[in-house]
Design a protein around this motif. Structure first.
Motif, short mmCIF file in Angstrom:
data_model
loop_
_atom_site.label_atom_id
_atom_site.label_comp_id
_atom_site.label_asym_id
_atom_site.label_seq_id
_atom_site.Cartn_x
_atom_site.Cartn_y
_atom_site.Cartn_z
N GLN A 96 37.20 41.77 34.08
CA GLN A 96 36.69 40.54 34.69
C GLN A 96 35.33 40.74 35.35
N SER B 222 37.09 39.31 42.79
CA SER B 222 37.51 37.92 42.94
C SER B 222 38.00 37.34 41.62
N LYS B 223 37.29 37.63 40.53
CA LYS B 223 37.71 37.13 39.22
C LYS B 223 39.01 37.79 38.76
N ALA C 254 41.34 38.84 40.79
CA ALA C 254 42.39 38.22 41.59
C ALA C 254 42.81 36.88 41.00
N GLU C 255 41.81 36.09 40.59
CA GLU C 255 42.10 34.79 39.97
C GLU C 255 42.87 34.98 38.67
N HIS C 256 42.45 35.95 37.88
CA HIS C 256 43.09 36.22 36.59
C HIS C 256 44.55 36.65 36.77
N ALA D 241 46.40 35.91 39.34
CA ALA D 241 47.08 34.94 40.22
C ALA D 241 47.48 35.58 41.55
N THR D 242 46.55 36.32 42.16
CA THR D 242 46.79 36.93 43.45
C THR D 242 45.54 36.75 44.30
N ASN D 243 45.43 37.49 45.40
CA ASN D 243 44.25 37.37 46.26
C ASN D 243 43.40 38.63 46.21
N GLN D 244 42.19 38.51 46.71
CA GLN D 244 41.25 39.63 46.61
C GLN D 244 41.69 40.81 47.47
N THR E 294 36.75 37.40 29.25
CA THR E 294 37.25 37.36 30.63
C THR E 294 38.46 36.46 30.76
N LYS F 26 38.76 33.31 30.53
CA LYS F 26 38.56 31.95 31.04
C LYS F 26 39.06 30.96 30.00
#
Length: 308
Positions: A20, A24-25, A27-29, A31-34, A143, A145
């Motif tokens: 990614q 941050s990306k 974490a989004e991928h 489904a969690t936090n940074q 990535t 997306k």
């Protein structure tokens, strides 16, 4: 370095950051936090005894050790991901899922309409415009997306799969009240008229140059557009002519009161390819999605054949 093999979850997090390009990306991928991503990387750093990332501006860049580690573990992480994906159930009649893709402008509405008419309204489709340049064309796919993409050229990337969907015609369009073009169009007339052209290059060639040997540089161009629809709209309000895929012309021929002609010169058809990450080959929901897109492409192709 610890004598134990690092936790596989840590390697999966590490691989996500590498793929990614940022915490941050990743974490989004996942489904969690940074904070969770950062903690996992710290644990992996402790277990390996090696620095994995260094700060650069607002982001991080991998060290030489991290790059080498990623090269070695990536195939295994992808294989494990495929195994877990293949075990998941997917019922298209009951499941809730939003699929995301990027597609050429001439197919966007046709694909959206196909999914709008599906029985399960909990399955939806979100479509993005394609990237403006070849260098970033596959970024959204790599990535994750996007679940898939449709493009007019086949990919050349080791982690990407593709199939040929269909070959489509392209046509020349102008307004019905054009003062010089009335029911027929010759090559000489095509070259002498004023054009609205698509301002997009592929493989460093202008769009039309991929499909014909005529010297398109000799055309008189009045408008350089980045949208096929804008070009059609411009031609509907002027005496310009433009080239668009047949699938695009059929969508707006009546509404914009256009004349549509087969090219009066030799040309090649426009190929369309369905493209996705190899690691998603066995994912049940992804396989269903790809099958639906193939079916939609068959309908589009049939519609075009009936229009010729």
């Amino acid at each position: 370095m610890s004598n134990e093999i690092p936790n596989l979850n840590l390697l999966a997090v590490f691989a996500a950051v590498m793929e990614q390009g940022s915490l941050s990306k990743a974490a989004e991928h996942l489904a969690t936090n940074q904070s969770t991503i950062s903690t996992a990387l710290s644990r992996l750093k402790k277990e390996t005894g090696k620095e994995l990332f260094v700060r650069s501006g607002r982001g991080v860049v991998p060290t030489a050790y991290a790059s080498n580690l990623f090269t070695q573990i990536q195939p295994s992480v992808q294989q494990l991901s495929q195994v877990f994906h293949s075990l998941k159930d997917f019922d298209p009649g009951r499941s809730t899922r939003k699929f995301v893709m990027t597609a050429p402008e001439h197919l966007q509405w046709l694909l959206l309409n196909h999914f709008e008419n599906k029985g399960n309204k909990n399955i939806s489709l979100e479509v993005f415009d394609q990237a403006d340049d070849d260098e970033t064309l596959y970024h959204g796919l790599l990535t994750q997306k996007f679940d898939v993409m449709v493009d007019i050229l086949p990919p050349n990337h080791p982690n990407i799969e593709s199939i040929h969907l269909f070959d489509g015609e392209f046509v020349i369009a102008c307004r019905q009240g054009h003062p010089r073009i009335k029911g027929a169009l010759s090559e000489a007339q095509y070259m002498s008229e004023t054009h609205a052209v698509l301002e997009r290059t592929r493989d460093k060639m202008r769009s039309l140059a991929h499909y014909t040997d005529i010297d398109t540089s000799k055309r008189k161009v009045a408008y350089h557009g980045k949208s096929l629809f804008n070009n059609l709209l411009m031609c509907s309000q002027s005496d310009f002519i433009t080239v668009v895929p047949l699938s695009m012309a059929l969508q707006f021929e009546k509404q914009l009161q256009l004349q549509v002609f087969k090219p009066p010169f030799n040309y090649k058809k426009v190929s369309n390819y369905l493209i996705w990450l190899k690691q998603l080959n066995h994912d049940p929901s992804h396989r269903w999605f790809r099958t639906e897109l193939v079916e939609a492409a068959k309908r589009i192709e049939t519609q075009m054949l009936n229009a010729l």
